[in-house]
Write an enzyme that holds these catalytic residues in place. Structure first.
Site, short mmCIF file in Angstrom:
data_model
loop_
_atom_site.label_atom_id
_atom_site.label_comp_id
_atom_site.label_asym_id
_atom_site.label_seq_id
_atom_site.Cartn_x
_atom_site.Cartn_y
_atom_site.Cartn_z
N ASN A 279 27.70 60.20 35.55
CA ASN A 279 27.53 60.92 34.29
C ASN A 279 26.33 61.84 34.44
O ASN A 279 25.19 61.38 34.42
CB ASN A 279 27.32 59.88 33.16
N LYS B 83 25.24 64.09 32.50
CA LYS B 83 24.56 64.40 31.23
C LYS B 83 24.22 65.90 31.16
O LYS B 83 24.98 66.71 31.64
CB LYS B 83 23.33 63.50 31.07
N GLU C 172 24.09 57.90 23.74
CA GLU C 172 23.32 59.10 23.36
C GLU C 172 24.07 59.89 22.30
O GLU C 172 23.46 60.48 21.39
CB GLU C 172 23.01 59.93 24.62
N GLU D 110 27.16 49.42 28.41
CA GLU D 110 25.87 50.04 28.71
C GLU D 110 24.82 49.57 27.71
O GLU D 110 24.72 50.14 26.60
CB GLU D 110 25.99 51.57 28.63
N GLY E 61 18.50 54.77 31.54
CA GLY E 61 17.43 55.71 31.87
C GLY E 61 16.04 55.10 31.84
O GLY E 61 15.05 55.83 31.86
N SER F 174 20.67 52.15 34.47
CA SER F 174 19.76 52.05 35.62
C SER F 174 20.41 51.42 36.85
O SER F 174 19.74 50.72 37.61
CB SER F 174 18.47 51.33 35.23
P1 PGA Z 1 21.33 55.71 33.78
O1 PGA Z 1 22.42 56.23 32.71
O2 PGA Z 1 22.07 55.33 35.02
O3 PGA Z 1 20.41 56.90 33.99
O4 PGA Z 1 20.62 54.55 33.17
C1 PGA Z 1 23.68 55.60 32.57
C2 PGA Z 1 24.46 56.26 31.46
O5 PGA Z 1 23.87 56.60 30.42
O6 PGA Z 1 25.68 56.48 31.58
#
Ligand code: PGA
Length: 251
Positions: free
Chosen positions: A9, A11, A98, A168, A174, A214
């Site tokens: 992803n 983003k 998000e 998640e 993040g 993460s």
């Molecule tokens: P991350 O994000 O691996 O940076 O924690 C995962 C996600 O939001 O899909």
């Protein structure tokens, strides 16, 4: 046996040129060393078309990060399922935390989008997960159950089996602080049991449940070895080819 499914992803990161370069690195590496897992990249909307060209003829599939539930119309800023399909998108992330936190996504809008994606032949990656406050209040299962029941309202078993679920935990996204393999497994098991109660064992046993939050090369193997963890939805570590490929290699 469920196939592992790893989705990057991206983003709101990377220009079109940067997206093309990252996609090229992933495709080249997987051509040299194929993976048994399903691999998906989800760039920004503006990069989808060019990345599709890079992925053509490779096993890497294309995903979008969201879509609207209407076919077309006066919805400034929005993108339809048809538009995504015309580019060659096969997966669409829906209900990301998000989107829920910043852009008014609710279980009801996730449901409308999931229904539309399925009707159009796109595969939804339905995201669920609790906040830190919810985990500390010990209502993780209740929160996840409400999100799943909401997202799947009115969806048949034959459609539900075509979806992917991404668990998640919001506190792990993040933050560098991943859920422990056991914490992930416990919630994944809970989700599979819930899917069994909604749709029966065959759907529950077939549906792939990704972990997100993460995930990185250092923790991927242990997370992915849990019985009910069928892959990952990867943010930060998917922005660098080496890290994403490292996760794929440990799947
Ligand atoms: P991350 O994000 O691996 O940076 O924690 C995962 C996600 O939001 O899909």
């Amino acid at each position: 046996m469920r196939k592992k499914i790893l989705a990057g992803n991206w983003k709101m990161h990377k220009t079109i040129a940067e997206s093309v370069a990252l996609a090229q690195d992933i495709v080249t590496a997987l051509k040299a060393k194929p993976s048994a897992s399903e691999v998906i990249v989800c760039p920004t909307y503006v990069a989808l078309d060019r990345v599709a060209t890079v992925l053509a003829g490779s096993p890497v599939l294309l995903g979008a990060q969201d879509m609207h539930w209407e076919s077309q119309g006066a919805y400034t800023g929005k993108i339809s399922a048809d538009m995504l399909k015309a580019i060659g998108v096969t997966y669409v992330i829906l209900g990301h935390s998000e989107q829920r936190a910043y852009f008014h996504e609710t279980d009801e809008t996730v449901n409308k989008k999931t229904i539309k994606a399925l009707a159009e032949g796109l595969k939804p990656i339905v995201c669920v997960g609790e906040t830190l406050a919810e985990r500390e209040a010990e209502i993780t299962e209740k929160v996840v159950e409400t999100q799943i029941r909401g997202a799947y309202a009115g969806i048949s078993a034959s459609d539900a089996v075509k979806t992917v679920i991404a668990y998640e935990p919001v506190w792990a996204i993040g933050t560098g602080r991943n859920a422990s393999p056991q914490q992930a497994q416990d919630v994944h098991r809970f989700i599979r049991t819930l899917m069994a109660s909604l749709y029966g064992d065959s759907v529950a046993n077939a549906v792939q449940i990704q972990y997100g939050g993460s995930m990185k090369p250092e923790n991927a193997a242990e997370l992915l070895s849990q019985a009910d963890v069928d892959g990952g939805l990867i943010g930060g570590a998917a922005l660098k080819a080496d890290a994403f490929l490292g996760i794929i290699a440990s799947s």
